[in-house]
Design an enzyme around this catalytic site. Structure first.
Site, PDB file in Angstrom:
ATOM      1  N   LYS A 145      -1.488 -10.792  -1.814  1.00 31.24           N
ATOM      2  CA  LYS A 145      -0.267 -11.212  -2.495  1.00 31.24           C
ATOM      3  C   LYS A 145      -0.053 -12.726  -2.410  1.00 31.24           C
ATOM      4  O   LYS A 145       0.569 -13.321  -3.272  1.00 31.24           O
ATOM      5  CB  LYS A 145       0.948 -10.500  -1.890  1.00 31.24           C
ATOM      6  CG  LYS A 145       0.880  -8.983  -1.883  1.00 31.24           C
ATOM      7  CD  LYS A 145       0.990  -8.400  -3.272  1.00 31.24           C
ATOM      8  CE  LYS A 145       1.309  -6.905  -3.268  1.00 31.24           C
ATOM      9  NZ  LYS A 145       0.243  -6.053  -2.715  1.00 31.24           N
TER      10      LYS A 145
HETATM   11  C1  LIG Z   1      -0.251  -4.841  -3.131  1.00 31.69           C
HETATM   12  C2  LIG Z   1      -1.497  -4.388  -2.504  1.00 31.69           C
HETATM   13  C3  LIG Z   1      -2.395  -3.558  -3.182  1.00 31.69           C
HETATM   14  C4  LIG Z   1      -2.108  -3.020  -4.565  1.00 31.69           C
HETATM   15  O1  LIG Z   1      -2.115  -4.024  -5.544  1.00 31.69           O
HETATM   16  P1  LIG Z   1      -1.400  -3.747  -6.960  1.00 31.69           P
HETATM   17  O2  LIG Z   1      -1.442  -5.050  -7.665  1.00 31.69           O
HETATM   18  O3  LIG Z   1      -0.010  -3.302  -6.646  1.00 31.69           O
HETATM   19  O4  LIG Z   1      -2.190  -2.688  -7.643  1.00 31.69           O
HETATM   20  C5  LIG Z   1      -3.571  -3.215  -2.542  1.00 31.69           C
HETATM   21  N1  LIG Z   1      -3.834  -3.634  -1.288  1.00 31.69           N
HETATM   22  C6  LIG Z   1      -3.000  -4.427  -0.605  1.00 31.69           C
HETATM   23  C7  LIG Z   1      -3.348  -4.832   0.787  1.00 31.69           C
HETATM   24  C8  LIG Z   1      -1.809  -4.836  -1.184  1.00 31.69           C
HETATM   25  O5  LIG Z   1      -0.977  -5.626  -0.489  1.00 31.69           O
END
Ligand SMILES: *Cc1c(COP(=O)(O)O)cnc(C)c1O
Length: 505
Positions: free
Chosen positions: A123
């Protein structure tokens, strides 16, 4: 480049307006009217650039009204060595110069590590950039009110958004997380967040409850009016915001360029990507990179036990009426993948009426079935697979034992689904699976998977995992020990409105 809404294609907004608003008033998601194609020459040029320059170049294609020097500066602030830019004291906190390095696992498999940022989850790739884009967008649109960022988080977004927005001028940020739906370390990361403009609150419910609450607040006209009088407007840092999706497109282009530059593949050669998926934002960014001309073969969508997307890709029926499972990959514990709406809009060739209809059905019955035409396109592009809890643990153990490589629970889901896809299809195109979190964010499950009994205290497990594996933990996680807990509020689902009101007193 103008932006329209997936529920109203006649709408036209500037990039700055789309980023400021986050979500369209009609409930739709902002999408660019055009995806510029990168020529072979451009891809070749990108191969010789740093990550930061690639980011500025790619984002520039979508952000009219932002000057190239401006974007170059943001890319350095977000991803570069600490530039201590005024107003963004925490900028530039990635712990490796490549920003998003590739780790080679075997002769035709790589892992794209997206967790070298300040909160150790992917993120950060978007949330170190979004505050810079939003802050600039407020100025460009002449907005004088303070943006209040409301976030519903399944664990990682919350911390990454807090970290990105802490003490950023003209913004406040309030994060809601499911009380029992995040790991101990994720929770500690959030409740110890510093900054004058931040708030954190637990919700009694799961991620979908928190997300629905935030959506409800966004569409509440009365609330909007009341907050406007107090000098605030609501905005979003969830992956429904275009300013989240765009920085993610960059690393799919960048990883391809890295493979070309290192001579592992030839320019123009196809690769497959396998992405651990929750809200569908990350894999959607990969789809957009493909639309821009990156030679991507299959988009492999990996889910955990919450396999609503696997079924959807197989059958064309999206049905959220199923048990919700709390798993060891909590950031993927989601039954409503919001960004799927953008894909449906694109695959239906901008049929906003149809998209509206699907979303109304989803809202009312929890289910919709796509047309044959959309389904055919979906299945041509995507493969969907899921991974059980036992297989997730087994994938961590196998990766560690066979390749000496430590991966987290989310990454393990992708590794497993990629190998399932290869076995089923016989397609052994060079592939990259995406690593979305540091294994140190999920010490408990990772320790258990490699055959250790986790220490009683969750923070002691960081040191334990280091001793067992010799892998260095991210310094920010190790430093959680001894940090002051600043937030302990818990609310019922129906109480989220009051929490917002109190926060914006
Ligand atoms: C948010 C997240 C995901 C999923 O990503 P999306 O964009 O919501 O599909 C997968 N793994 C981790 C560690 C995340 O923080």
């Amino acid at each position: 480049m103008d932006y329209l809404s997936t529920r109203d294609k006649t709408l036209r907004l500037s990039a700055a307006e789309a980023i400021t608003m986050g979500l369209s008033r009609d409930g739709g998601l902002f999408t660019p009217v055009l995806f510029p194609r990168l020529s072979v020459l451009e891809l070749e040029t990108l191969c010789d650039m740093s990550y930061q320059r690639r980011a500025a170049y790619v984002m520039g294609k979508f952000l009219d009204g932002f000057r190239p020097e401006e974007l170059g500066y943001y890319a350095l602030s977000a991803y570069g060595p600490d530039t201590s830019a005024a107003g963004f004291p925490d900028a530039g906190k990635f712990d490796c110069p490549e920003v998003a390095p590739l780790h080679q696992v075997d002769s035709n498999t790589w892992c794209l590590e997206l967790w070298h940022g300040p909160t150790s989850a992917f993120k950060d790739m978007a949330l170190q950039m979004l505050p810079l884009l939003l802050s600039a967008s407020l100025k460009k649109t002449g907005e004088e009110k303070t943006a209040c960022i409301l976030v519903a988080t399944s664990g990682d977004t919350g911390k990454a958004a807090l970290e990105g927005f802490a003490d950023v001028e003209q913004t406040k940020i309030l994060v809601f997380y499911p009380e029992n739906g995040v790991s101990e370390i994720q929770k500690l990361q959030m409740v110890t967040q510093e900054g004058k403009n931040v708030g954190v609150c637990a919700v009694q419910g799961n991620f979908d409850d928190a997300q629905n609450g935030v959506k409800r607040i966004f569409s509440d006209a009365e609330m909007r009016e009341e907050l406007e009088k107090r000098g605030y407007f609501l905005s979003s840092a969830n992956s429904i915001n275009w300013g989240r999706i765009l920085p993610q497109v960059v690393y799919y282009i960048s990883a391809y360029c890295d493979l070309v530059r290192s001579g592992k593949i030839k320019l123009g050669q196809k690769i497959n990507y396998c992405v651990p998926t929750g809200n569908f934002g990350n894999i959607l960014s990969c789809y957009y990179a493909r639309k821009m001309g990156v030679p991507v073969g299959k988009l492999i969508c990996a889910s955990n036990r919450n396999d609503v997307l696997t079924d959807f890709i197989h059958t064309g029926v999206y049905d959220r009426n199923r048990p919700f499972h709390t798993t060891m990959s909590p950031s993927m514990d989601i039954l409503i993948s919001s960004n799927l709406e953008r894909l449906l809009f694109d695959l239906s060739e901008w049929d906003d009426e149809l998209v509206r209809e699907y979303m109304t059905q989803l809202n009312q019955t929890g289910r919709y079935e796509i047309s044959d035409m959309i389904k055919e396109r979906l299945q041509m592009l995507f493969y969907g697979g899921f991974c059980s809890e036992e297989d997730t643990a087994a994938a961590i153990a196998a990766m560690y034992k066979d390749h000496g490589y430590l991966i987290d629970t989310h990454t393990a889901v992708a590794a497993k689904v990629l190998s399932d896809y290869r076995r089923e299809s016989g397609d052994d195109t060079p592939a990259i699976f995406v690593s979305t979190a540091s294994p140190y964010k999920f010490c408990d499950s990772v320790l258990t998977a490699v055959g250790e009994t986790p220490a009683a205290n969750s923070l002691d497990r960081i040191e334990q995992l280091r001793q067992v594996t010799g892998v260095t933990p991210p310094s920010r996680l190790a430093a959680l020990k001894g940090k002051e807990i600043r937030f302990s509020e818990v609310t019922e689902r129906t109480g989220m409105e009051s929490v917002v009101r109190a926060f914006l007193q």
